[in-house]
Design an enzyme around this catalytic site. Structure first.
Site, mmCIF file in Angstrom:
data_model
loop_
_atom_site.group_PDB
_atom_site.id
_atom_site.type_symbol
_atom_site.label_atom_id
_atom_site.label_comp_id
_atom_site.label_asym_id
_atom_site.label_seq_id
_atom_site.Cartn_x
_atom_site.Cartn_y
_atom_site.Cartn_z
ATOM 1 N N HIS A 129 -7.008 29.943 57.332
ATOM 2 C CA HIS A 129 -5.735 29.284 57.049
ATOM 3 C C HIS A 129 -5.243 28.419 58.211
ATOM 4 C CE1 HIS A 129 -4.825 33.005 54.281
ATOM 5 N NE2 HIS A 129 -5.692 32.177 53.724
ATOM 6 N N HIS A 181 -0.954 33.142 52.170
ATOM 7 C CA HIS A 181 -2.159 32.329 52.214
ATOM 8 C C HIS A 181 -1.715 30.891 51.911
ATOM 9 C CE1 HIS A 181 -4.868 36.030 51.763
ATOM 10 N NE2 HIS A 181 -3.633 36.448 51.924
HETATM 11 C C1 LIG Z 1 -13.303 30.381 52.529
HETATM 12 C C2 LIG Z 1 -11.837 30.119 52.341
HETATM 13 C C3 LIG Z 1 -11.041 31.093 51.728
HETATM 14 C C4 LIG Z 1 -9.675 30.862 51.549
HETATM 15 N N1 LIG Z 1 -8.932 31.758 50.821
HETATM 16 C C5 LIG Z 1 -7.672 31.399 50.425
HETATM 17 C C6 LIG Z 1 -6.983 32.167 49.455
HETATM 18 O O1 LIG Z 1 -7.513 33.116 48.871
HETATM 19 N N2 LIG Z 1 -5.700 31.809 49.159
HETATM 20 C C7 LIG Z 1 -5.079 30.740 49.753
HETATM 21 O O2 LIG Z 1 -3.908 30.483 49.478
HETATM 22 N N3 LIG Z 1 -5.745 29.962 50.641
HETATM 23 C C8 LIG Z 1 -7.029 30.250 50.950
HETATM 24 N N4 LIG Z 1 -7.730 29.418 51.788
HETATM 25 C C9 LIG Z 1 -7.030 28.246 52.356
HETATM 26 C C10 LIG Z 1 -6.810 27.102 51.353
HETATM 27 O O3 LIG Z 1 -7.937 26.906 50.546
HETATM 28 C C11 LIG Z 1 -6.476 25.832 52.139
HETATM 29 O O4 LIG Z 1 -5.348 26.063 52.940
HETATM 30 C C12 LIG Z 1 -6.200 24.638 51.248
HETATM 31 O O5 LIG Z 1 -7.334 24.310 50.499
HETATM 32 C C13 LIG Z 1 -5.755 23.459 52.100
HETATM 33 O O6 LIG Z 1 -5.674 22.286 51.324
HETATM 34 P P1 LIG Z 1 -5.767 20.855 52.006
HETATM 35 O O7 LIG Z 1 -5.615 19.857 50.918
HETATM 36 O O8 LIG Z 1 -4.852 20.815 53.150
HETATM 37 O O9 LIG Z 1 -7.215 20.773 52.668
HETATM 38 P P2 LIG Z 1 -8.691 21.085 52.075
HETATM 39 O O10 LIG Z 1 -8.612 22.032 50.952
HETATM 40 O O11 LIG Z 1 -9.494 21.446 53.263
HETATM 41 O O12 LIG Z 1 -9.141 19.703 51.499
HETATM 42 C C14 LIG Z 1 -9.410 18.580 52.302
HETATM 43 C C15 LIG Z 1 -10.478 17.737 51.618
HETATM 44 O O13 LIG Z 1 -10.579 16.501 52.312
HETATM 45 C C16 LIG Z 1 -11.930 16.159 52.463
HETATM 46 N N5 LIG Z 1 -12.039 15.309 53.659
HETATM 47 C C17 LIG Z 1 -11.737 15.658 54.921
HETATM 48 N N6 LIG Z 1 -11.919 14.615 55.764
HETATM 49 C C18 LIG Z 1 -12.354 13.591 55.012
HETATM 50 C C19 LIG Z 1 -12.728 12.249 55.318
HETATM 51 N N7 LIG Z 1 -12.665 11.765 56.574
HETATM 52 N N8 LIG Z 1 -13.155 11.451 54.306
HETATM 53 C C20 LIG Z 1 -13.196 11.938 53.034
HETATM 54 N N9 LIG Z 1 -12.859 13.200 52.707
HETATM 55 C C21 LIG Z 1 -12.432 14.020 53.679
HETATM 56 C C22 LIG Z 1 -12.629 17.481 52.602
HETATM 57 O O14 LIG Z 1 -14.007 17.396 52.275
HETATM 58 C C23 LIG Z 1 -11.847 18.379 51.647
HETATM 59 O O15 LIG Z 1 -12.389 18.393 50.360
HETATM 60 C C24 LIG Z 1 -9.088 29.640 52.008
HETATM 61 C C25 LIG Z 1 -9.881 28.673 52.625
HETATM 62 C C26 LIG Z 1 -11.252 28.898 52.784
HETATM 63 C C27 LIG Z 1 -12.071 27.821 53.424
#
Ligand SMILES: Cc1cc2nc3c(=O)[nH]c(=O)nc-3n(C[C@H](O)[C@H](O)[C@H](O)COP(=O)(O)OP(=O)(O)OC[C@H]3O[C@@H](n4cnc5c(N)ncnc54)[C@H](O)[C@@H]3O)c2cc1C
Ligand SMILES: *[C@@H]1O[C@H](CO)[C@@H](O)[C@H](O)[C@H]1NC(C)=O
Ligand SMILES: *[C@@H]1O[C@H](CO)[C@@H](O)[C@H](O)[C@H]1NC(C)=O
Length: 630
Positions: A562, A605
C-alpha cells in the site's frame, strides 16, 4: 463547439481496433495526433478518470497503460486462485526496494505493483475498506477543502454497488451494516463471498474475549474487528476491477463503445512534454514507446494530461519530465521545469510481519483444499455450476486497532512509545537530506497522527486474518517512517530507486511488534483452541524476551502493498505536489489522480480510497472544463 477532430476518423479508428476483448484496444497507427485528455496508467486512478471524462462525447480521451489487458484468467477472476494472480510476475513491475537499513542483513523488500489494465486492483486481494472519518478529515485540515470524510463519502458511494450479506452470514458472523454508508448503482461490485471459513467466527469471538469492540459498519469507521468486504461481483463471485467495471462497459463486443476514447496498452509513457509561457508550465503532450528498443512516439494534448501511474511510477515520470526537487534532478542532468521538492518524497507504506499457523485436521483452510485435489475439483465444479462453495472464498477477518487498545505494556511504557510520535521526536528520524518544505509538511501530518493516537481515533495496527487463519499479518497503520522514489538514470526503462525506509521511525516497529504479540494472545484464547490453532511462525523458539520480537519483525518484514504519499496533496509550502484540485503546482493543465496524492495513509487498504479519489477528480476536471467554456 470546440471539436478539433473528425469524429469519422475516431469511429474508423475505434472500429478497426476492437474485434476481440483480449486484442489490443487500439494500435499506435490508429492514434490521433492530439486528444483533449491524455491519461497515463489504467489502474483505479486512471481507468476511472478515463471512463468518466469520456462520458462527455464532445471530448476525446486517450489512456496509455504500460501493461496488457488481462484475459480473465482464473488467477485474476476467481477468489480461490487470486493469491496466484498476485504472484504472477508477468503482470507486475518487478519492484525491489533499495537495501533497508533497519531490516536484518539490510535486505531489500519485494514491493511489486500491478502492470496491466486495472493496475493493482486487478491482482490484489480484493479487500474493500475505508479508513476512519478522522483520517480523511485530517486531509482536509492539512489544507484541502472538500477532501474530508463528508466531501469524500459521496464519491466512495459513487464508485460502488454493495450487495448485502445473506441472512445466514449475518447470523453466523454477526455482520452488521448501515445502508447509509454504502453506494448502490456504482460500477465496482462489492460485498461478501458466498463461502466463508467458519473459523472467522472463532476469530471474532477471540477478539471479543480480549476486550476489543466489533466494527458496527466498516465502511463508515474501520476501527474494531469485522468480516472483510471484497470487490467481488455477487452474481458470479468473481473479481470486480477497473477492467470489468470501467473498461468493459465502454469497449468490446459486450460494451456500448464510446468512439471518443482510445486505450493504448503495452506502451510506457516515457516523458511528459511541457512548454513554459510567462512562468507557467503547460503540458503539451507525452512521449511513449513499446520497449526500450522501439522508437519513441509523441501524442499531443489540447486540454490536460493526467498522471495515474501509481505511487511508485508517478513520481518517477514526473521527475524524468523535469518536475521535482531541483538538486535531485541536477544530479541526473535533468533540466528542472518545476522545482517541486515533494515529488517522490513522503513515501510511506503499510509494512507487515507474518504469523503463520496450522489448524487441526478437518478445519477448512487454503491448505486443505490445496492438498486435496478431489475436494478442489468438487468445489471447482460447484463454482462453475452455481457460483457457490469454497472457490468463492476471498474472505478474511480484519481488525483495525488503536494503540492503547492493543498494547500490553505498562501504561508508562505505552506512553513512552506514543512520546516517540510527537513532532519533535519524529523529526529525528527523517532522512537528513529531507527538503525543508517536506519537513514542514511532515510536521503538520505528524502533529495530527500523534493526536489521533492519544485520542484513540486512528489505528496503530491492523490484524489481518487470512486463508482460514493459517496466515495472519500484523500490519502497520499510520506509518511515520518516510522514504523516497528517485530515478537513478535519465533512461525511463531503468527502474527508480524505491526506498521506503521501513522502520526508520521506531514507533513503526513498536506497533508491529505489539501486533505480533496480539496474534499470540489471540491464538491462546478458547475460541482459537477450538480449531486447534498452533503457531508455526514466529514459532516456539522466538520467545518474547528482550528484543527477540523486534528481531523477528526485522527478519520477516514484508509489505501489504500500500505505498502512498509520493505526490502529496498539500499546500506547496508544506512540500505538496498537487493542490486540492489535484493540479501539479506550477502547471496549468497537469494533474495527478492516483494513490500517490494521499498525504497520510488512512487505516484501510488503499484501493477503495483510490477509486473515490478518481471519482472526485473526474468531477473536478469536468467542472474546470465547463468553467473554461464560453
Ligand atoms: C499484490 C497487491 C495486493 C494488494 N491488496 C490490496 C487489497 O486487498 N485491498 C486494497 O484496497 N488494496 C490492495 N492493494 C493496493 C491497491 O491495489 C492499490 O493501492 C491501487 O491499485 C492503487 O491504484 P493506482 O491507480 O494508484 O495505481 P496502480 O493500481 O498501481 O495503477 C497504476 C497503473 O499505471 C500504469 N503505469 C505506471 N506508469 C506508467 C507509465 N509511465 N506509462 C504507462 N502506464 C503506466 C501501471 O502499469 C498500472 O497499471 C494491493 C496491491 C498489490 C500490488
Ligand atoms: C478501545 O478501548 C476503548 C476504551 O476501553 C473502548 O471504548 C473501545 O471500544 C476500544 N476499541 C476497540 C476497537 O476495541
Ligand atoms: C462476472 O460478471 C461481470 C458483470 O457482468 C463480468 O464483467 C465479469 O467478467 C464476470 N466474470 C466472470 C468470471 O465471468
Amino acid at each position: 463547439m470546440k471539436s478539433p477532430f473528425s469524429i469519422a476518423l475516431l469511429v474508423a479508428a475505434a472500429s478497426s481496433a476492437v474485434p476481440l476483448a483480449s486484442s489490443l484496444p487500439v494500435a499506435t497507427r490508429d492514434l490521433l495526433d492530439a486528444y483533449d485528455y491524455i491519461i497515463i496508467g489504467g489502474g483505479p486512478g486512471g481507468m476511472v478518470t478515463a471512463n468518466r471524462l469520456s462520458e462527455d462525447s464532445s471530448k476525446t480521451v486517450l489512456l496509455i497503460e504500460a501493461g496488457p489487458l488481462h484475459k480473465y484468467e482464473k488467477e485474476i477472476m476467481i477468489p480461490r486462485w487470486q493469491i496466484l494472480g498476485a504472484l504472477d510476475l508477468s503482470y507486475q513491475w518487478g519492484t525491489l526496494t533499495t537495501p533497508q537499513q533497519e531490516l536484518a542483513l539490510n535486505r531489500p523488500v519485494i514491493l511489486n505493483q500491478g502492470k496491466l489494465l486495472g493496475g493493482g486492483a486487478s491482482l490484489n486481494f480484493m479487500v474493500w475498506g475505508r479508513g476512519t472519518p478522522t483520517e480523511y478529515d485530517t486531509w482536509e485540515e492539512l489544507g484541502n477543502p472538500g477532501w474530508g470524510w463528508k466531501g469524500l463519502l459521496p464519491y466512495f458511494k459513487k464508485s460502488e454497488h454493495f450487495t448485502p450479506p445473506r441472512q445466514s452470514q449475518v447470523d453466523e458472523f454477526r455482520i452488521t451494516y448501515d445502508p447509509e454508508c454504502h453506494g448502490t448503482g456504482g460500477p465496482i461490485q462489492n460485498g461478501y463471498s458466498h463461502y466463508n471459513y467458519p473459523q472467522n467466527r472463532n476469530f471474532q469471538d477471540a477478539m471479543a474475549s480480549l476486550g476489543f469492540s466489533h466494527t458496527a459498519e466498516p465502511m463508515c469507521n474501520s476501527l474494531g474487528y469485522h468480516m472483510s468486504l471484497h470487490s467481488i461481483d455477487d452474481k458470479n463471485q468473481s473479481r470486480s476491477d477497473p477492467r470489468t467495471a470501467y473498461y468493459d462497459p465502454i469497449f468490446g463486443e459486450k460494451g456500448t463503445p464510446r468512439p471518443n476514447i482510445h486505450v493504448l496498452v503495452e506502451h510506457l509513457v516515457t516523458k511528459i512534454l511541457t512548454e513554459t509561457v510567462n512562468g507557467v508550465v503547460r503540458a503539451t503532450g507525452v512521449e511513449y514507446a513499446a520497449s526500450a528498443k522501439s522508437p519513441v512516439q509523441r501524442v499531443l494534448v489540447n486540454r490536460e494530461v493526467i498522471v495515474s501511474g501509481g505511487s511508485l511510477q508517478t513520481p518517477k515520470l514526473l521527475q524524468l519530465s523535469g518536475i521535482g526537487q531541483k538538486s535531485v534532478l541536477d544530479k541526473l542532468g535533468i533540466k528542472t521545469v518545476v522545482d517541486l521538492p515533494g515529488v517522490g518524497a513522503n513515501l510511506h507504506d503499510h509494512a507487515a510481519a507474518p504469523s503463520l499457523g496450522v489448524v487441526k485436521p478437518g478445519v477448512p483452510s487454503l491448505v486443505d483444499i490445496t492438498l486435496n485435489p478431489k475436494l478442489d475439483k468438487e468445489q471447482g465444479d460447484l463454482y462453475y455450476a452455481s457460483r457457490e462453495g469454497r472457490w468463492t472464498e476471498s474472505g478474511d477477518s480484519l481488525a483495525f486497532l488503536p494503540w492503547y487498545n492493543i498494547t500490553t505494556l505498562s501504561r508508562k511504557e505505552a506512553d513512552a512509545v506514543i512520546a516517540t510520535t510527537t513532532v519533535e521526536e519524529s523529526l529525528k528520524y527523517l532522512a537528513p537530506d529531507t527538503h525543508p518544505d517536506v519537513r514542514e509538511g511532515y510536521k503538520a501530518i505528524v502533529e495530527r497522527v500523534h493526536r489521533g493516537h492519544v485520542a484513540g481515533t486512528i489505528a496503530a495496527e491492523e490484524t489481518i486474518w487470512f486463508m482460514g487463519g493459517v496466515e495472519m499479518l500484523s500490519t502497520l497503520m499510520n506509518p511515520l517512517s518516510r522514504g523516497t522514489v528517485r530515478p537513478v538514470s535519465r533512461d525511463p526503462w531503468v527502474p527508480a530507486a524505491v526506498d521506503p525506509r521501513y522502520l526508520s521511525h521506531p514507533a513503526d516497529l513498536d506497533f508491529i511488534v505489539e501486533g505480533v504479540r496480539l496474534i499470540r494472545r489471540l491464538i491462546k484464547t478458547d475460541p482459537m483452541k477450538e480449531i486447534g490453532h498452533t503457531e508455526v511462525l514466529p514459532g516456539p523458539l522466538v520467545l518474547d524476551v528482550g528484543d527477540a520480537l523486534k528481531a523477528y519483525v526485522r527478519t520477516s518484514l514484508l509489505t501489504a502493498w500500500h505505498p502512498t504519499g509520493t505526490s502529496a496533496m498539500l499546500p506547496r509550502r508544506l512540500g505538496g505536489v498537487v493542490d486540492p484540485e489535484l493540479k501539479v503546482y506550477g502547471t496549468s493543465n497537469l494533474r495527478v489522480v492516483d494513490a500517490s496524492i494521499m498525504p497520510q495513509h488512512p487505516s484501510a487498504h488503499t484501493m477503495s480510497t483510490t477509486y473515490a479519489i478518481a471519482e472526485k477528480a473526474a468531477d473536478i476536471i469536468k467542472a474546470a472544463a465547463a468553467a473554461a467554456s464560453p
